[in-house]
Motif scaffolding. Structure first.
Motif, short mmCIF file in Angstrom:
data_model
loop_
_atom_site.label_atom_id
_atom_site.label_comp_id
_atom_site.label_asym_id
_atom_site.label_seq_id
_atom_site.Cartn_x
_atom_site.Cartn_y
_atom_site.Cartn_z
N SER A 298 48.41 -9.81 77.88
CA SER A 298 48.81 -8.63 78.65
C SER A 298 47.68 -8.04 79.48
O SER A 298 47.90 -7.24 80.37
N TYR A 320 45.59 -3.72 80.91
CA TYR A 320 47.03 -3.48 80.77
C TYR A 320 47.32 -1.99 80.89
O TYR A 320 46.82 -1.18 80.11
N THR A 329 52.95 1.68 76.26
CA THR A 329 51.84 0.77 76.60
C THR A 329 50.97 0.50 75.39
O THR A 329 50.60 -0.64 75.10
N ARG A 332 52.84 -1.69 72.74
CA ARG A 332 52.92 -3.10 73.15
C ARG A 332 51.57 -3.79 72.98
O ARG A 332 51.51 -4.93 72.53
N THR A 333 50.51 -3.11 73.35
CA THR A 333 49.17 -3.69 73.20
C THR A 333 48.83 -3.91 71.73
O THR A 333 48.31 -4.96 71.34
N GLU A 336 50.85 -6.84 70.30
CA GLU A 336 50.30 -8.12 70.76
C GLU A 336 48.99 -8.42 70.04
O GLU A 336 48.71 -9.56 69.66
#
Length: 500
Positions: A298, A320, A329, A332-333, A336
Motif C-alpha cells: 500500500s 499511503y 487509512t 487498512r495499513t 496489511e
C-alpha cells in the motif's frame, strides 16, 4: 500452489527452506563446525549450585557451562521441549513437582547427571538443559520415566483424538510416556509401532552409553538438519521435498524407505542448472529478511529493530494516504502490516519479547480487529506464541518461544565499524571534538602538534575549519599539522607532539 521443502547442501553448510504457496516462511541453516546442540543428550557434571537462583551450572563439555533450572529437573516446565512442534509442547506434558524440592535437595556439586539441551548457547549465555529427556520420532515423542499420554492439539477431531489415546494406552510400556504428534493422525498402527520400536532401541543405546561414559561426554546426537527436516517438517501439508545433493538425496531415500516408507516417493533430486534457492526465489526473500525497513504494497512500511532484551516493530503509513477517512487509512495499513509482521517473525525466527507499535486507532472495534488478525496470522507458526491485548498506546505485546538464534544473528555479524550501535559520530562531531581538545591543551609556545584523523574528518579540519585551526595556532603560538589516515575509524583520532 503446493507447499514444498527445499534443501541446499554444500560442503560448508546445509540450508532448508519451507515454502507455503511459493513463499519461503521458515528457514534453517546448519554450518560445518557450527551445528545446533538442541536435542543432544550429555552426561554432565554439576559444577556450581546457585541456591538464590534455584539453578545450577552443568559442565557438558562445551565452551560454557550449561544452565539447569530447578523446574527443568522437577518437571511441569514451560520452556524445555523446543524440538517438538508448538502444539506438542509443554502444556500437555505431565506436572511432576517432587514435593517442590529445592535445587540443593535435587543436585550437589560434583554429581553426574544426564541432561538434554533445550536451548542453544546464545551470546554470553551457555546452553539451557533439562533432565527430563524426550526422544522425538516422526509420529510420537517418547518420554522415559514419565507415565503420561498426550495428543497434539492440532488434531482437532475428537473421535481421532480418542482413537490415538486408546492406541497409545495399548502400546505404551510401563515407565514411559507418549505424545502422539500431529502427523500421527494420518499414520497406521504399524507405522506408529515402528516409530516407537526405533525410539526404544535408541533409549536402550543411550542407557548403555551413559553407564560406560565419564562426565562430561556426549551420549546422543540429534539428527542433522537433513534428517530432521524429513522427520519434523514433512507434515501432511508439505507435498514434496527437493534436495540438490545426490549423496544426501540417496541417504534421505534410504532412511525414508526404512522408517517412513510413505515419504520416500515425495523426495526429489533437483538437477536444474540454476542454484536451487535462486530457481525458487529464496535468495531474494532471505536478503529482504535482513533489511530493517520492509515496505508494504500500500505504500506503508514496518521497521524491525532487534535488541538484546526484545524486538520492537514499528508500523508507519508511509506513502499511503487512503481514499476515505483517517481511521480507515490507519486500519487498512495496520491490517496489511499484521500479515507482513507475522511472516517476518516466522521467517526471521524472532523470539522472546516482541513489541509491535501499530498506528493509533480510536475505535475499540478496530483495535480488536488487529488482535484477531494477529492471532489468526500466527496460527501456522511452529513456535509457541502468546499475544496480549493492544495497549492504550497502540502497542501489541507478544512473546514467542526462543530456541535458537534469529536469522539476523545467524547470517550477520555486528558491524566492526559501529560495533553494533547502528550509528557513528558524524564527521562534524568528531572534528569539533578535536578542536575543543586543541583549544584546552596546555603546551609550551613553539610546540608542534600532529593530528591524525580519518580522511573525511581531516578534510573538514583543513578546509571548512582551517580558520579555527589557525586561530588556535596564533592564540597558543604553536604549529598544528593535520594528517589523513584512510584506514582509521571515523570516530578515532590521535593528537601528539612532534619530537624535536
Amino acid at each position: 500452489m503446493s507447499n514444498e521443502l527445499l534443501i541446499n547442501v554444500t560442503k560448508q553448510e546445509c540450508r532448508v527452506a519451507l515454502l507455503e504457496g511459493g513463499q519461503v516462511v521458515e528457514f534453517y541453516i546448519e554450518r560445518k563446525g557450527d551445528s545446533s546442540y538442541v536435542g543432544n543428550i550429555y552426561k554432565g557434571r554439576v559444577v556450581k549450585v546457585l541456591k538464590g537462583m534455584q539453578a545450577c551450572f552443568v559442565d557438558i563439555g562445551l565452551d560454557k557451562a550449561a544452565f539447569l533450572y530447578v523446574d527443568d529437573i522437577r518437571g511441569g516446565i514451560k520452556e524445555v521441549y523446543p524440538f517438538l512442534e508448538a502444539d506438542e509442547g509443554t502444556d500437555i506434558l505431565p506436572k511432576i513437582d517432587f514435593k517442590d524440592a529445592s535445587i540443593e535437595e535435587l543436585v550437589q556439586e560434583g554429581q553426574e547427571i544426564l541432561v538434554q539441551v533445550a536451548k542453544d548457547p546464545m551470546g554470553t549465555k551457555g546452553a539451557r538443559v533439562t533432565s527430563r529427556i524426550t526422544l522425538p520420532g516422526r509420529y510420537v515423542v517418547l518420554m522415559p520415566g514419565v507415565e503420561h499420554i498426550g495428543v497434539s492439539r492440532k488434531i482437532e477431531n475428537e473421535e481421532k483424538r480418542k482413537q490415538l489415546k486408546e492406541l497409545a494406552s495399548k502400546i505404551k510400556p510401563p515407565g514411559f510416556g507418549l505424545i502422539m504428534r500431529t502427523v500421527s493422525e494420518d499414520a497406521t498402527q504399524e507405522e506408529i509401532q515402528k516409530d516407537i520400536d526405533f525410539l526404544f532401541l535408541l533409549w536402550d543405546n543411550i542407557q548403555k552409553k551413559k553407564d560406560k561414559a565419564h562426565a562430561p561426554s556426549l551420549i546422543h546426537s540429534e539428527f542433522d538438519l537433513v534428517l530432521r527436516s524429513l522427520r519434523d517438517f514433512m507434515t501432511q501439508d508439505v507435498d514434496r521435498m527437493i534436495i540438490d545433493n545426490y549423496i544426501e538425496w540417496q541417504r534421505l531415500k534410504e532412511f525414508a524407505q526404512v522408517y517412513f516408507p510413505r515419504l520416500a516417493d515425495k523426495i526429489e533430486l533437483y538437477e536444474g542448472e540454476e542454484p536451487i534457492f535462486d530457481a525458487f526465489g529464496i535468495e531474494v526473500d532471505l536478503e529482504r529478511a535482513l533489511h530493517r525497513k520492509i515496505w508494504l504494497k500500500s505504500g506503508g512500511y514496518i521497521v524491525i529493530d532487534q535488541t538484546e532484551a526484545m524486538t520492537v516493530i514499528d508500523v508507519n503509513t508511509g506513502k499511503y494516504v487512503g481514499k476515505e477517512n483517517l481511521e480507515d487509512t490507519i486500519l487498512r495499513t495496520n491490517l496489511e502490516a499484521v500479515k507482513e509482521i507475522a511472516y517476518q517473525i516466522r521467517l526471521r525466527n524472532l523470539g522472546g519479547i516482541i513489541l509491535i507499535d501499530f498506528i493509533d486507532m480510536e475505535k475499540e472495534e478496530n483495535k480488536q480487529k488487529i488482535i484477531n488478525a494477529m492471532t489468526e496470522a500466527m496460527k501456522k507458526d511452529r513456535a509457541k506464541t502468546t499475544i496480549y491485548n493492544i495497549t492504550e498506546l497502540g502497542i501489541v505485546q507478544m512473546t514467542r518461544k526462543r530456541t535458537r538464534e534469529s536469522l539476523e544473528h545467524i547470517l550477520c555479524d555486528s558491524c566492526p565499524y559501529c560495533e553494533g550501535k547502528g550509528r557513528v559520530k558524524s564527521i562534524k562531531t568528531v572534528a569539533y571534538e578535536i578542536l575543543r581538545k586543541l583549544r584546552f591543551m596546555t603546551v609550551p609556545q613553539g610546540t608542534e602538534l600532529t593530528v591524525v584523523a580519518n580522511s573525511s574528518v581531516a578534510d573538514l579540519l583543513t578546509d571548512e575549519e582551517r580558520d579555527s585551526i589557525e586561530e588556535i595556532e596564533n592564540t597558543k603560538k604553536i604549529r598544528i599539522t593535520i594528517k589523513k589516515d584512510m584506514m582509521l575509524h571515523q570516530e578515532n583520532y590521535s593528537i601528539h607532539k612532534n619530537m624535536p
